[in-house]
Design an enzyme around this catalytic site. Structure first.
Site, short mmCIF file in Angstrom:
data_model
loop_
_atom_site.label_atom_id
_atom_site.label_comp_id
_atom_site.label_asym_id
_atom_site.label_seq_id
_atom_site.Cartn_x
_atom_site.Cartn_y
_atom_site.Cartn_z
N HIS A 164 44.31 33.30 62.85
CA HIS A 164 45.92 32.75 62.86
C HIS A 164 45.74 34.08 63.05
O HIS A 164 46.11 34.93 63.70
CB HIS A 164 45.38 32.39 60.80
CG HIS A 164 45.59 34.39 60.36
ND1 HIS A 164 43.97 34.87 60.10
CD2 HIS A 164 46.54 35.09 60.03
CE1 HIS A 164 44.29 35.68 58.94
NE2 HIS A 164 46.12 35.96 58.84
N ASP B 63 49.69 42.20 71.81
CA ASP B 63 51.08 40.88 72.19
C ASP B 63 50.35 39.49 72.27
O ASP B 63 49.53 40.27 73.82
CB ASP B 63 52.43 41.43 72.67
CG ASP B 63 53.24 39.73 72.73
OD1 ASP B 63 53.38 39.78 71.58
OD2 ASP B 63 54.29 40.31 73.09
N HIS B 64 50.50 39.18 71.33
CA HIS B 64 49.89 37.70 72.21
C HIS B 64 48.02 37.77 72.66
O HIS B 64 47.12 37.54 73.56
CB HIS B 64 50.20 37.10 73.19
CG HIS B 64 51.37 35.96 73.14
ND1 HIS B 64 52.46 37.21 72.51
CD2 HIS B 64 51.59 35.40 73.21
CE1 HIS B 64 53.40 36.13 72.82
NE2 HIS B 64 52.52 35.09 72.36
N GLU C 95 53.99 43.27 58.65
CA GLU C 95 53.34 41.99 58.63
C GLU C 95 54.34 40.57 58.30
O GLU C 95 53.94 39.94 58.77
CB GLU C 95 52.01 42.58 57.74
CG GLU C 95 50.87 41.59 57.84
CD GLU C 95 49.87 41.21 56.88
OE1 GLU C 95 48.31 41.34 57.77
OE2 GLU C 95 49.64 41.30 56.07
N CYS D 161 44.28 36.17 55.04
CA CYS D 161 43.09 35.74 55.98
C CYS D 161 42.05 36.17 56.91
O CYS D 161 41.68 36.83 57.46
CB CYS D 161 44.01 37.89 56.15
SG CYS D 161 45.95 38.18 56.55
N HIS E 39 44.27 37.22 63.91
CA HIS E 39 43.66 38.58 63.57
C HIS E 39 42.51 37.09 62.38
O HIS E 39 42.48 36.86 61.96
CB HIS E 39 43.93 39.38 62.34
CG HIS E 39 44.85 39.70 61.08
ND1 HIS E 39 45.00 40.67 60.97
CD2 HIS E 39 44.86 38.20 61.04
CE1 HIS E 39 45.24 40.08 59.50
NE2 HIS E 39 45.60 38.68 59.40
N HIS F 43 50.17 35.97 62.95
CA HIS F 43 51.48 37.35 62.61
C HIS F 43 52.14 37.65 63.42
O HIS F 43 51.68 37.83 64.61
CB HIS F 43 50.92 37.99 61.40
CG HIS F 43 50.10 37.89 60.65
ND1 HIS F 43 50.61 37.62 59.30
CD2 HIS F 43 48.37 38.36 60.13
CE1 HIS F 43 49.48 37.23 58.16
NE2 HIS F 43 47.95 37.98 58.75
NI NI Z 1 46.47 37.49 57.97
#
Ligand code: NI
Length: 139
Positions: free
Chosen positions: A42, A82-83, A127, A36, A17, A44
């Protein structure tokens, strides 16, 4: 008095995200959102916990079949995130800044009408190991 039992399904997923507002510069976004807001995305590794509350069915001894809850969470949420890139690819996050606060709201809305027995009680998202976010519906 009803004897309410709470059952939980836990899933993990990895997603990318970027937290940003289009109208702000990269510097201003960094000031507001920190790491972020990296313009090159990037990821998580998230852990999701979905809790359903209800009475125990006399017939089955279940609140709801956990296998069914697993399928509901997998089909409606995990396959969407997911992914994936939460900004670009996740339909239920469209138009929302993909903070964990907004992700739990999005997941709640996706799941709330799909629980066949009992009712959705809580959506909790980790997270990191130290930060989690939880929504339990409107107070
Ligand atoms: Ni982030």
């Amino acid at each position: 008095m009803a004897k309410t039992v709470y059952i939980t399904r836990r899933e993990t997923f990895a997603a990318a995200h970027r937290l940003f507002k289009m109208e702000l510069s990269d510097e201003e976004n960094f000031k507001l959102f920190g790491k972020c807001s990296n313009p090159n995305w990037h990821g998580h590794n998230y852990t999701l916990e979905v809790v359903v509350a209800g009475d125990v069915d006399n017939d089955t001894g279940f609140v709801m079949d956990l296998q069914e809850l697993k399928e509901i969470v997998k089909t409606n949420i995990i396959e969407e995130v997911d992914h994936k890139n939460l900004n670009l690819e996740t339909k239920f996050m469209k138009g929302m800044i993909p903070t964990s606060e907004n992700i739990v709201l999005g997941i709640w809305d996706e799941l709330k009408d799909k629980i066949s027995k009992g009712k959705l009680y809580s959506v909790k998202l980790y997270e990191t190991e130290n930060n989690y976010f939880e929504y339990k519906g409107e107070l």
